[in-house]
Design a protein around this motif. Structure first.
Motif, PDB file in Angstrom:
ATOM      1  N   PRO A  88       0.832  -1.201   0.000  1.00  0.00           N
ATOM      2  CA  PRO A  88       0.000   0.000   0.000  1.00  0.00           C
ATOM      3  C   PRO A  88       0.870   1.256   0.000  1.00  0.00           C
ATOM      4  O   PRO A  88       1.782   1.377   0.816  1.00  0.00           O
ATOM      5  N   PRO A  89       0.619   2.172  -0.927  1.00  0.00           N
ATOM      6  CA  PRO A  89       1.426   3.392  -0.949  1.00  0.00           C
ATOM      7  C   PRO A  89       1.042   4.317   0.199  1.00  0.00           C
ATOM      8  O   PRO A  89      -0.115   4.370   0.608  1.00  0.00           O
ATOM      9  N   ASP A  90       2.024   5.022   0.687  1.00  0.00           N
ATOM     10  CA  ASP A  90       1.788   6.011   1.731  1.00  0.00           C
ATOM     11  C   ASP A  90       1.251   7.299   1.113  1.00  0.00           C
ATOM     12  O   ASP A  90       0.573   8.064   1.775  1.00  0.00           O
ATOM     13  N   ASP A  91       1.557   7.500  -0.157  1.00  0.00           N
ATOM     14  CA  ASP A  91       1.197   8.729  -0.849  1.00  0.00           C
ATOM     15  C   ASP A  91       1.072   8.430  -2.340  1.00  0.00           C
ATOM     16  O   ASP A  91       1.831   7.633  -2.880  1.00  0.00           O
ATOM     17  N   ASP A  92       0.120   9.065  -2.998  1.00  0.00           N
ATOM     18  CA  ASP A  92      -0.098   8.921  -4.433  1.00  0.00           C
ATOM     19  C   ASP A  92      -0.498  10.303  -4.934  1.00  0.00           C
ATOM     20  O   ASP A  92      -1.573  10.793  -4.598  1.00  0.00           O
ATOM     21  N   ARG A  93       0.386  10.935  -5.697  1.00  0.00           N
ATOM     22  CA  ARG A  93       0.116  12.299  -6.127  1.00  0.00           C
ATOM     23  C   ARG A  93       0.691  12.552  -7.517  1.00  0.00           C
ATOM     24  O   ARG A  93       1.467  11.752  -8.031  1.00  0.00           O
TER      25      ARG A  93
END
Length: 143
Positions: A88-93
């Motif tokens: 699971p990614p901690d951040d997706d931007r």
């Protein structure tokens, strides 16, 4: 040029892929956990790809917490990618990637190939050990 950037917490990567290492292998140089993560991520990317994309990577963060950042260029080619099964990614931007990133892979619908430099080498990221590792994790050039 903005790209899609996924950030994976180092501690999450270590927890999920620590079992990929062999007995007695130095975690500061062992890239088996990274290769297991890369294989899982690229399998998902190949299934989600709607066009060609280049993936690159770098370490982001400080000694209080590191993240393996993965950039997707162009972002639309992997808009449907859900990387959670790999980690699971901690951040997706969407943002501008770092200039000093390392090549990770070329992806197209149904296919992902690990990126190689002009001499045929790849870049891999040792995840280190949960304790006793000070400083940023590095990248290794693998001939």
């Amino acid at each position: 040029m903005p790209t899609r950037i996924l950030r994976f917490a180092l501690e999450d990567l270590r927890a999920r892929y620590a079992g990929s290492s062999g007995e007695g292998v130095d975690p500061r140089t062992d890239t088996a956990p990274f290769r297991a993560f890369r294989a899982a991520l690229l399998e998902l990317a190949a299934r989600a790809a709607t066009g060609e994309a280049e993936l690159s990577m770098w370490w982001d963060g400080t000694y209080n917490g590191y993240f393996l950042a993965v950039a997707v260029d162009p972002p639309d080619a992997l808009a449907g990618l859900d990387p959670a099964p790999a980690c699971p990614p901690d951040d997706d931007r969407v943002a501008v990637p770092r200039a000093d990133r390392y090549p990770l892979a070329h992806v197209e619908p149904g296919r992902a190939v690990v990126a190689r430099d002009a001499d045929g080498a790849t870049f891999e990221a040792p995840f280190g050990a949960p304790s006793g590792h000070f400083g940023a994790p590095g990248m290794r050039r693998i001939p």
